[in-house]
Design a protein around this motif. Structure first.
Motif, short mmCIF file in Angstrom:
data_model
loop_
_atom_site.label_atom_id
_atom_site.label_comp_id
_atom_site.label_asym_id
_atom_site.label_seq_id
_atom_site.Cartn_x
_atom_site.Cartn_y
_atom_site.Cartn_z
N ARG A 24 0.83 -1.19 0.00
CA ARG A 24 0.00 0.00 0.00
C ARG A 24 0.87 1.24 0.00
O ARG A 24 1.92 1.30 0.65
CB ARG A 24 -0.92 0.00 1.22
CG ARG A 24 -1.91 1.17 1.17
CD ARG A 24 -2.87 1.18 2.33
NE ARG A 24 -3.48 2.50 2.41
CZ ARG A 24 -3.59 3.21 3.52
NH1 ARG A 24 -3.12 2.74 4.65
NH2 ARG A 24 -4.18 4.39 3.50
N LYS A 25 0.44 2.26 -0.73
CA LYS A 25 1.20 3.50 -0.81
C LYS A 25 0.35 4.69 -0.36
O LYS A 25 -0.87 4.70 -0.57
CB LYS A 25 1.67 3.75 -2.24
CG LYS A 25 2.69 2.74 -2.75
CD LYS A 25 3.21 3.12 -4.12
CE LYS A 25 4.28 2.15 -4.60
NZ LYS A 25 4.86 2.56 -5.90
N VAL A 26 1.00 5.66 0.26
CA VAL A 26 0.34 6.91 0.63
C VAL A 26 0.17 7.73 -0.64
O VAL A 26 1.11 7.94 -1.40
CB VAL A 26 1.16 7.69 1.67
CG1 VAL A 26 0.55 9.08 1.89
CG2 VAL A 26 1.22 6.93 2.98
N ARG A 27 -1.04 8.21 -0.86
CA ARG A 27 -1.34 9.01 -2.05
C ARG A 27 -1.19 10.49 -1.70
O ARG A 27 -1.97 11.03 -0.92
CB ARG A 27 -2.76 8.69 -2.53
CG ARG A 27 -2.93 7.23 -2.94
CD ARG A 27 -4.39 6.85 -3.08
NE ARG A 27 -5.09 6.94 -1.79
CZ ARG A 27 -6.36 6.60 -1.61
NH1 ARG A 27 -7.07 6.15 -2.64
NH2 ARG A 27 -6.93 6.72 -0.42
N TRP A 28 -0.18 11.10 -2.30
CA TRP A 28 0.19 12.48 -1.96
C TRP A 28 -0.42 13.48 -2.94
O TRP A 28 -0.47 13.25 -4.15
CB TRP A 28 1.71 12.64 -2.01
CG TRP A 28 2.42 12.07 -0.82
CD1 TRP A 28 2.80 10.77 -0.64
CD2 TRP A 28 2.85 12.79 0.33
NE1 TRP A 28 3.44 10.64 0.57
CE2 TRP A 28 3.49 11.85 1.19
CE3 TRP A 28 2.76 14.12 0.74
CZ2 TRP A 28 4.03 12.22 2.42
CZ3 TRP A 28 3.30 14.48 1.96
CH2 TRP A 28 3.93 13.54 2.79
N ALA A 80 -2.39 12.44 1.97
CA ALA A 80 -1.48 13.41 2.59
C ALA A 80 -1.16 14.52 1.60
O ALA A 80 -1.20 14.31 0.38
CB ALA A 80 -0.19 12.72 3.03
N VAL A 81 -0.82 15.68 2.13
CA VAL A 81 -0.43 16.79 1.26
C VAL A 81 0.92 17.35 1.69
O VAL A 81 1.30 17.31 2.87
CB VAL A 81 -1.47 17.93 1.27
CG1 VAL A 81 -2.78 17.47 0.66
CG2 VAL A 81 -1.70 18.48 2.67
N TYR A 82 1.63 17.83 0.69
CA TYR A 82 2.89 18.54 0.92
C TYR A 82 2.64 20.00 0.60
O TYR A 82 2.13 20.34 -0.47
CB TYR A 82 3.99 17.97 0.03
CG TYR A 82 5.25 18.81 -0.02
CD1 TYR A 82 5.99 19.05 1.15
CD2 TYR A 82 5.70 19.37 -1.22
CE1 TYR A 82 7.13 19.82 1.11
CE2 TYR A 82 6.85 20.14 -1.26
CZ TYR A 82 7.56 20.36 -0.09
OH TYR A 82 8.69 21.14 -0.13
N ILE A 83 3.00 20.89 1.55
CA ILE A 83 2.73 22.32 1.43
C ILE A 83 4.04 23.10 1.37
O ILE A 83 4.69 23.33 2.39
CB ILE A 83 1.87 22.82 2.61
CG1 ILE A 83 0.54 22.05 2.65
CG2 ILE A 83 1.63 24.32 2.50
CD1 ILE A 83 -0.37 22.45 3.80
N PRO A 84 4.46 23.53 0.17
CA PRO A 84 5.66 24.36 0.01
C PRO A 84 5.31 25.81 -0.30
O PRO A 84 6.07 26.51 -0.99
CB PRO A 84 6.36 23.69 -1.17
CG PRO A 84 5.22 23.26 -2.05
CD PRO A 84 4.04 22.97 -1.14
#
Length: 323
Positions: free
Chosen positions: A2-6, A68-72
């Motif tokens: 299973r993978k985390v969907r970003w 999950a989200v990445y916030i730059p």
């Protein structure tokens, strides 16, 4: 597996050059979507084969298939979008500084906890194995009792006009941008919190942004620490720990990725000098660590309390600088 969907909020350079490639290489993660308000989203999605493209951050956060989200985003936008992401049930990796003060950081951490999502500030350097090795050397007693730690992070910001680092309202300044690394390293390596700070800085007369700062910290464990950060000096990213019997130097502390991921640890004890070369892919390790914490519901390396602690020191440094 299973993978985390970003999902990626924005097409910032750090996302395109470092984090998206790391997610693609990670065994337990994948880039599922990207959103952009700059118009570059389609270009980035095409370049990396990202299946979903959204024209607003809200649309991405409403996607039930994003874990999950990445916030730059620029510093002043972190608080709003971390909270919005948490309310939508998304785990959050946010670029540093995650907030502009400890009060905001505390609110962000609390909202994430209330919504049962993991939240981590992206101090990627800490995931390079050279730092754990430094802690092992200190614990071994090889350099004796630690008395002082020094850290420096600087570079020459040649084009200041229009640079977001020079915008005070958007969280610009050397302490936020790179001094935060030095503070984090001191707390991380010495495992102690500062109880007093003294700061000398240079402020830009037009913007009010701190171009450089020299800070002296007294830690709760009695050790002293000094760090400097600057937009007006040659590139340095290093720290040094001095003990009663020797010292440890780490000349590629924060950006070993520039040298192919190679970190260097120099240990001097009396007249004997040893050099260790340690390799690691810090962005990949960061992504896999955070993704694994999501998949297994395990603790993250850099906790909310520690993030708030870092912001408290930054607050104290700015307060000392103003006074």
């Amino acid at each position: 597996m299973r993978k985390v969907r970003w999902g990626i909020l924005s097409t910032a350079e750090i996302a395109r050059t470092q984090v998206i490639p790391a997610i693609i290489q990670a065994e337990n993660a994948e880039v599922a979507a990207i959103s952009s308000s700059s118009g570059r989203g389609s270009e980035t999605a095409l370049e990396f084969g990202i299946p979903k493209l959204y024209n607003s951050y809200e649309e991405l956060l409403n996607d039930p298939e994003i874990d999950a989200v990445y916030i730059p985003l620029p510093n002043h936008l972190h608080k709003h979008w971390v909270i919005e992401a948490a309310k939508k049930g998304k785990h959050v990796l946010c670029e540093k500084p995650a907030a502009l003060n400890a009060e905001d950081a505390t609110e962000m951490v609390n909202v994430c906890r209330e919504n049962n999502v993991k939240f981590m500030e992206a101090f990627m350097y800490q995931f390079h194995p050279q730092h754990q090795r430094v802690k092992e050397i200190i614990a071994s007693g090889k350099i004796g009792e630690v008395k002082l730690m020094r850290s420096s992070f600087s570079f020459l910001l040649e084009q200041k006009d229009g640079n977001i680092r020079m915008d005070k309202e958007k969280g610009g300044g050397s302490l936020y941008d790179i001094g935060s690394y030095c503070i984090h390293a001191i707390r991380f390596i010495l495992d102690s919190e500062p109880e007093a700070v003294e700061v000398h800085g240079e402020m830009d007369s037009e913007t009010g942004v701190d171009l450089s700062a020299l800070c002296v910290l007294k830690l709760e464990n009695g050790v002293k620490a000094i760090f400097d950060c600057s937009f007006d000096m040659a590139f340095r990213n290093e720290y040094e720990i001095i003990g009663t019997k020797g010292r440890i130097s780490v000349p590629r502390a924060f950006r070993p990725d520039i040298n192919g991921g190679e970190g260097i640890i120099i240990v001097q004890n009396d007249s004997v000098e040893t050099i260790e070369r340690i390799h690691g892919y810090l962005y990949l390790t960061e992504i896999e660590h955070f993704s694994n914490a999501i998949l297994e519901d395990s603790p993250i390396m850099y906790t909310g309390e520690s993030m708030i602690g870092n912001m408290r020191v930054i607050d104290a440094c700015y307060q000392a600088l103003i006074n």
